[in-house]
Design a protein around this motif. Structure first.
Motif, PDB file in Angstrom:
ATOM      1  N   UNK A 167       0.844  -1.192   0.000  1.00 41.87           N
ATOM      2  CA  UNK A 167       0.000   0.000   0.000  1.00 41.87           C
ATOM      3  C   UNK A 167       0.883   1.246   0.000  1.00 41.87           C
ATOM      4  N   UNK A 168       0.417   2.294  -0.700  1.00 44.98           N
ATOM      5  CA  UNK A 168       1.218   3.513  -0.698  1.00 44.98           C
ATOM      6  C   UNK A 168       0.992   4.289   0.588  1.00 44.98           C
ATOM      7  N   UNK A 169       1.815   5.308   0.796  1.00 45.88           N
ATOM      8  CA  UNK A 169       1.796   6.049   2.059  1.00 45.88           C
ATOM      9  C   UNK A 169       0.457   6.718   2.321  1.00 45.88           C
ATOM     10  N   UNK A 170      -0.213   7.187   1.266  1.00 45.12           N
ATOM     11  CA  UNK A 170      -1.467   7.906   1.449  1.00 45.12           C
ATOM     12  C   UNK A 170      -2.596   6.994   1.920  1.00 45.12           C
ATOM     13  N   UNK A 171      -2.426   5.682   1.770  1.00 44.79           N
ATOM     14  CA  UNK A 171      -3.456   4.750   2.222  1.00 44.79           C
ATOM     15  C   UNK A 171      -3.698   4.874   3.721  1.00 44.79           C
ATOM     16  N   UNK A 172      -2.664   5.237   4.465  1.00 49.49           N
ATOM     17  CA  UNK A 172      -2.829   5.430   5.910  1.00 49.49           C
ATOM     18  C   UNK A 172      -3.801   6.573   6.167  1.00 49.49           C
ATOM     19  N   UNK A 173      -3.610   7.667   5.442  1.00 46.54           N
ATOM     20  CA  UNK A 173      -4.489   8.823   5.607  1.00 46.54           C
ATOM     21  C   UNK A 173      -5.917   8.485   5.196  1.00 46.54           C
ATOM     22  N   UNK A 174      -6.070   7.776   4.069  1.00 48.73           N
ATOM     23  CA  UNK A 174      -7.400   7.382   3.602  1.00 48.73           C
ATOM     24  C   UNK A 174      -8.098   6.532   4.653  1.00 48.73           C
ATOM     25  N   UNK A 175      -7.376   5.565   5.207  1.00 47.09           N
ATOM     26  CA  UNK A 175      -7.972   4.673   6.203  1.00 47.09           C
ATOM     27  C   UNK A 175      -8.435   5.441   7.432  1.00 47.09           C
ATOM     28  N   UNK A 176      -7.632   6.373   7.878  1.00 41.73           N
ATOM     29  CA  UNK A 176      -7.998   7.155   9.063  1.00 41.73           C
ATOM     30  C   UNK A 176      -9.232   8.016   8.806  1.00 41.73           C
ATOM     31  N   UNK A 177      -9.309   8.618   7.618  1.00 43.47           N
ATOM     32  CA  UNK A 177     -10.457   9.475   7.297  1.00 43.47           C
ATOM     33  C   UNK A 177     -11.725   8.643   7.177  1.00 43.47           C
ATOM     34  N   UNK A 178     -11.637   7.490   6.503  1.00 41.89           N
ATOM     35  CA  UNK A 178     -12.807   6.615   6.375  1.00 41.89           C
ATOM     36  C   UNK A 178     -13.289   6.177   7.757  1.00 41.89           C
ATOM     37  N   UNK A 183     -17.590   7.060  12.225  1.00 36.89           N
ATOM     38  CA  UNK A 183     -18.093   7.416  13.551  1.00 36.89           C
ATOM     39  C   UNK A 183     -19.332   8.304  13.464  1.00 36.89           C
ATOM     40  N   UNK A 184     -19.551   8.908  12.293  1.00 35.56           N
ATOM     41  CA  UNK A 184     -20.742   9.720  12.080  1.00 35.56           C
ATOM     42  C   UNK A 184     -21.835   8.940  11.352  1.00 35.56           C
ATOM     43  N   UNK A 187     -21.150   4.910   6.100  1.00 34.92           N
ATOM     44  CA  UNK A 187     -20.601   3.587   5.814  1.00 34.92           C
ATOM     45  C   UNK A 187     -19.864   3.593   4.474  1.00 34.92           C
ATOM     46  N   UNK A 188     -19.034   2.581   4.242  1.00 32.81           N
ATOM     47  CA  UNK A 188     -18.282   2.533   2.977  1.00 32.81           C
ATOM     48  C   UNK A 188     -19.162   2.648   1.741  1.00 32.81           C
ATOM     49  N   UNK A 189     -20.381   2.069   1.784  1.00 33.93           N
ATOM     50  CA  UNK A 189     -21.254   2.158   0.618  1.00 33.93           C
ATOM     51  C   UNK A 189     -21.653   3.601   0.324  1.00 33.93           C
ATOM     52  N   UNK A 190     -21.671   4.435   1.364  1.00 32.10           N
ATOM     53  CA  UNK A 190     -22.000   5.840   1.159  1.00 32.10           C
ATOM     54  C   UNK A 190     -20.857   6.593   0.488  1.00 32.10           C
ATOM     55  N   UNK A 191     -19.654   6.053   0.590  1.00 30.65           N
ATOM     56  CA  UNK A 191     -18.469   6.769   0.119  1.00 30.65           C
ATOM     57  C   UNK A 191     -18.060   6.379  -1.294  1.00 30.65           C
ATOM     58  N   UNK A 192     -18.828   5.468  -1.916  1.00 29.34           N
ATOM     59  CA  UNK A 192     -18.468   5.061  -3.275  1.00 29.34           C
ATOM     60  C   UNK A 192     -18.543   6.237  -4.257  1.00 29.34           C
TER      61      UNK A 192
END
Length: 252
Positions: A167-178, A183-184, A187-192
């Protein structure tokens, strides 16, 4: 001598005796040595914290001779040594402290992901890997998520392994944001739709920089990466502005 950036909106307004110049004048001064530099590029370097021009009472940027010298140093390190911006910033900070800085040999291509992840100290927890490519376990640990969450996000295309594996470095940031959005109740289906929009924006940027990436001149190919970074930042700013307008709020 290269200095640490000073000034900025919070550092007072410009005065007539400061020998300050406009961004257009800076562009003219830099163009002899850096013909490909643009006003957009200078603004991008400012946004990345490489230079902090002063502001007039009306909000116009004003650059000191030291600011111009610092910009030239940044552009020179990019052109001659292919350094990513984070590494350039560290070198400039070290020079400002009076330390000696050893640059790579001119013409040596550096991976643009170098330095995006901080190297953990000998005493640290080691959660942030030093490699530009992360293994699965490293990504989970660095982002503070679970394996089950990562599997679900991958199934929706929000995160994926690179072509070369890992995984590239930005994947860490993506995972944290998702995870934060989750928490609000998002869900992942909303983010497609968000992912699809990002892919379209990336496609537009790729159309612009593809001819530069295929150029025979290695400096032009490096310039393509800088251009892609500028366009990506502008795209993010536009997206934020559009969301802000649609909601009728001001984002922090």
């Amino acid at each position: 001598m290269v200095r640490t950036a000073t000034g900025g909106a919070g550092s007072g307004t410009a005065t007539a005796g400061d020998r300050l110049v406009s961004i257009g004048t800076v562009l003219s001064q830099l163009r002899d040595e850096f013909p490909e530099v643009t006003i957009s590029k200078i603004r991008f370097l400012e946004a990345e914290g490489l230079v902090e021009p002063r502001r007039t009472a009306s909000g116009y940027r004003k650059f000191s001779p030291e600011d111009v010298e610092r910009l030239a140093a940044v552009l020179r390190m990019q052109r001659d040594h292919y350094l990513p911006l984070k590494v350039i910033r560290e070198h400039l900070d070290a020079l400002a402290r009076g330390e000696q800085v050893k640059l790579p040999a001119p013409g040596r291509r550096r991976d643009l992901l170098d330095g995006l992840l901080d190297s953990p100290s000998d005493e640290g927890d080691g959660e942030r890997p030093t490699a530009a490519r992360l293994g699965r376990a490293e990504l989970v640990a660095a982002a503070g998520v679970t394996e089950a969450e990562l599997v679900e996000w991958e199934s929706y295309g929000l995160i994926g392994e690179s072509e070369g594996g890992g995984y590239d470095a930005e994947s860490v940031n993506v995972a944290r944001i998702v995870a934060d959005l989750g928490r609000f109740g998002l869900e992942p289906r909303h983010l497609r739709a968000v992912k699809a929009s990002a892919d379209r924006e990336a496609g537009l940027i790729e159309q612009v920089v593809a001819p530069l990436r295929r150029h025979r001149n290695p400096q032009t190919r490096v310039h393509a990466e800088d251009t892609a970074a500028e366009l990506a930042q502008l795209s993010v700013r536009l997206h934020a502005a559009l969301v802000q307008t649609a909601l009728g709020i001001r984002l922090p």
